[in-house]
Write a protein that holds these residues in place. Structure first.
Motif, short mmCIF file in Angstrom:
data_model
loop_
_atom_site.label_atom_id
_atom_site.label_comp_id
_atom_site.label_asym_id
_atom_site.label_seq_id
_atom_site.Cartn_x
_atom_site.Cartn_y
_atom_site.Cartn_z
N VAL A 31 0.84 -1.20 0.00
CA VAL A 31 0.00 0.00 0.00
C VAL A 31 0.88 1.25 0.00
CG1 VAL A 31 -1.76 1.29 1.26
CG2 VAL A 31 -1.86 -1.21 1.19
N SER A 32 0.53 2.20 -0.87
CA SER A 32 1.31 3.45 -0.94
C SER A 32 0.50 4.67 -0.51
CB SER A 32 1.84 3.66 -2.36
OG SER A 32 0.79 3.64 -3.30
N ALA A 33 -0.82 4.63 -0.70
CA ALA A 33 -1.66 5.77 -0.30
C ALA A 33 -3.08 5.29 -0.09
CB ALA A 33 -1.64 6.86 -1.37
N VAL A 34 -3.76 5.90 0.89
CA VAL A 34 -5.15 5.57 1.20
C VAL A 34 -5.91 6.86 1.48
CG1 VAL A 34 -6.71 4.33 2.75
CG2 VAL A 34 -4.51 3.33 2.21
N GLY A 35 -7.06 7.01 0.85
CA GLY A 35 -7.93 8.14 1.15
C GLY A 35 -8.74 7.89 2.42
N ASP A 133 0.84 6.00 -15.93
CA ASP A 133 2.01 6.59 -15.29
C ASP A 133 1.77 8.03 -14.83
OD1 ASP A 133 3.45 4.27 -15.65
OD2 ASP A 133 4.43 4.94 -17.49
N ASN A 134 0.88 8.75 -15.52
CA ASN A 134 0.66 10.15 -15.15
C ASN A 134 -0.42 10.33 -14.10
OD1 ASN A 134 -1.53 9.54 -16.78
ND2 ASN A 134 -1.49 11.48 -17.92
N VAL A 135 -0.91 9.24 -13.51
CA VAL A 135 -1.83 9.32 -12.37
C VAL A 135 -1.03 8.98 -11.12
CG1 VAL A 135 -3.93 8.39 -11.31
CG2 VAL A 135 -3.82 8.69 -13.79
N ASP A 136 -0.74 10.00 -10.30
CA ASP A 136 0.11 9.80 -9.13
C ASP A 136 -0.63 9.08 -8.02
OD1 ASP A 136 -1.09 11.85 -7.17
OD2 ASP A 136 -0.69 13.09 -8.93
N ASP A 137 0.11 8.69 -6.97
CA ASP A 137 -0.47 7.88 -5.90
C ASP A 137 -1.60 8.60 -5.17
OD1 ASP A 137 1.25 5.86 -6.47
OD2 ASP A 137 2.59 6.18 -4.76
N ILE A 138 -1.45 9.90 -4.93
CA ILE A 138 -2.50 10.63 -4.22
C ILE A 138 -3.78 10.65 -5.06
CG2 ILE A 138 -3.20 12.92 -3.41
CD1 ILE A 138 -0.33 13.36 -2.48
N SER A 139 -3.65 10.94 -6.34
CA SER A 139 -4.83 10.92 -7.21
C SER A 139 -5.43 9.53 -7.26
CB SER A 139 -4.46 11.37 -8.63
OG SER A 139 -4.01 12.71 -8.63
N ALA A 140 -4.59 8.50 -7.34
CA ALA A 140 -5.07 7.13 -7.43
C ALA A 140 -5.86 6.73 -6.18
CB ALA A 140 -3.90 6.17 -7.64
N ALA A 141 -5.45 7.25 -5.02
CA ALA A 141 -6.18 6.95 -3.79
C ALA A 141 -7.56 7.59 -3.78
CB ALA A 141 -5.38 7.42 -2.58
N LEU A 142 -7.78 8.57 -4.66
CA LEU A 142 -9.08 9.24 -4.72
C LEU A 142 -9.94 8.75 -5.88
CD1 LEU A 142 -7.95 12.90 -3.88
CD2 LEU A 142 -8.83 11.12 -2.34
N ILE A 143 -9.47 7.73 -6.60
CA ILE A 143 -10.29 7.19 -7.69
C ILE A 143 -11.61 6.65 -7.15
CG2 ILE A 143 -10.45 5.30 -9.37
CD1 ILE A 143 -7.54 5.75 -10.05
N GLU A 144 -11.57 5.97 -6.00
CA GLU A 144 -12.80 5.37 -5.47
C GLU A 144 -13.89 6.39 -5.16
OE1 GLU A 144 -15.66 3.57 -2.60
OE2 GLU A 144 -14.31 5.27 -2.29
N PRO A 145 -13.62 7.46 -4.40
CA PRO A 145 -14.69 8.44 -4.18
C PRO A 145 -15.16 9.11 -5.47
CG PRO A 145 -12.61 9.25 -3.27
CD PRO A 145 -12.42 7.80 -3.58
N PHE A 146 -14.22 9.39 -6.38
CA PHE A 146 -14.63 9.93 -7.68
C PHE A 146 -15.49 8.93 -8.44
CE2 PHE A 146 -11.10 13.20 -7.64
CZ PHE A 146 -11.89 14.29 -7.98
N ALA A 147 -15.20 7.63 -8.29
CA ALA A 147 -15.99 6.60 -8.98
C ALA A 147 -17.42 6.55 -8.45
CB ALA A 147 -15.32 5.24 -8.85
#
Length: 334
Positions: A31-35, A133-147
């Motif tokens: 795990v690298s980041a969690v919202g 590659d251009n989606v960083d870890d912080i953004s990736a951790a927020l994919i779920e709420p955006f989804a």
């Protein structure tokens, strides 16, 4: 490995746990980041229904694959991924109808089973989304709420030039507004909080209004919108939503509360209202969000307000997260 366990309400404790081993169809991720979601706060406070303690919280997760199960075909060690945290049965009517997001036996990581407040995590291959590659870890951790927001927008069948009112400027309402704009809709956000209206206007450049003192139709050329997405989870707001749509309009409730909806039936019927609930999200929504992030149409800056260190989380959770009135969205970095 280290896990942060919610032992009981108001008690978080780091524990040493055995490293997960991938089953045949699973991958193990570092795990690298969690919202941080409202669910994580409610569970900590003892206000989360269908919840058992002790529990490792966290369901907005990204990380890198460290191990593969024997049946995994489409992943590689080192690959960065985001998680779809909803594990469905695949056999119930909802699953067979393409709606695993509302599976009759759904298990949500961090709620019904241990989640991402841990250094390593095992999850089925079918529940991961490879990251560009251009989606960083912080953004990736927020994919779920955006989804979750994307699913509500899809439920509403928003198309280009749709008039859309989003009620509630928390993370899910904010995401719904941003995604509706990306889909070409005319969007206004309503919230009673001045600070949240200012955040919407500054970070998203979307008109934000106070529904208690301003006429919504003034912002749609004198007519009411055909779509209302209510992300408040507030009974007063939800009971009143029918008064904000035009005749023939749609209401989508993505926020929820424990209680009964009370909607004036003549108002509901005379408008031939379409009323829908929206729960969780599907793979389609996760893929769309990642695409929009990769295209620069969604970004973590839209909702991110705080960044925390995993090593410090137990000590600061009460003061910096639960009691932080300025928190819009926080992300934990490992």
């Amino acid at each position: 490995m280290k896990s942060l366990v919610c032992i009981e309400p108001f008690v978080l404790q780091y524990q040493e746990k055995v490293m997960p081993i991938a089953k045949d169809d699973e991958v193990v991720i570092n795990v690298s980041a969690v919202g941080i979601c409202g669910t994580d706060i409610h569970a900590y406070q003892g206000n989360q229904p269908f919840f058992e303690y002790p529990r490792v919280l966290g369901h907005e997760v990204c990380g890198s694959i460290t191990a593969l199960g024997s049946a995994v075909k489409n992943c590689r060690v080192g690959e960065r991924v985001a998680l779809i945290p909803y594990l469905s049965c695949g056999q119930c009517v909802a699953c067979k109808n393409g709606k695993p997001n509302c599976c009759e036996k759904i298990s949500v990581m961090g709620v019904h089973q241990d989640g991402g407040f841990s250094e390593f995590l095992a999850i089925p291959e079918s529940n991961i989304i490879p990251l560009n590659d251009n989606v960083d870890d912080i953004s990736a951790a927020l994919i779920e709420p955006f989804a979750i927001s994307a699913h509500a927008v899809r439920r509403a069948q928003v198309v280009e030039d749709s008039n859309v009112l989003v009620i509630g400027a928390g993370p899910i309402g904010l995401g719904a507004a941003a995604i509706a704009v990306a889909d070409g809709a005319n969007v206004v956000v309503a919230d009673t909080s001045l600070e949240r209206r200012q955040h919407i206007q500054q970070k998203l450049n979307i008109t934000a209004v106070d529904p208690l003192s301003e006429k919504i139709e003034n912002y749609f050329g004198g007519i009411l919108p055909e779509v209302v997405i209510d992300a408040t989870g507030n009974p007063n707001s939800m009971n009143n939503a029918v008064n904000f749509i035009c005749h023939g309009g749609k209401i989508v409730f993505v926020g929820l509360f424990k209680g009964d909806l009370v909607i004036n039936d003549p108002d509901f019927h005379k408008k031939e209202t379409t009323l829908m609930g929206s729960r969780n999200a599907t793979e389609e929504d996760f893929i769309k969000v990642q695409r929009l992030m990769s295209e620069g149409k969604l970004s973590s800056s839209m909702m991110l307000s705080d960044i925390f260190k995993y090593s410090e989380l137990a000590d600061i959770y009460e003061e910096k997260i639960v009691k932080n009135k300025q928190l819009v969205k926080g992300v934990i970095l490992y």
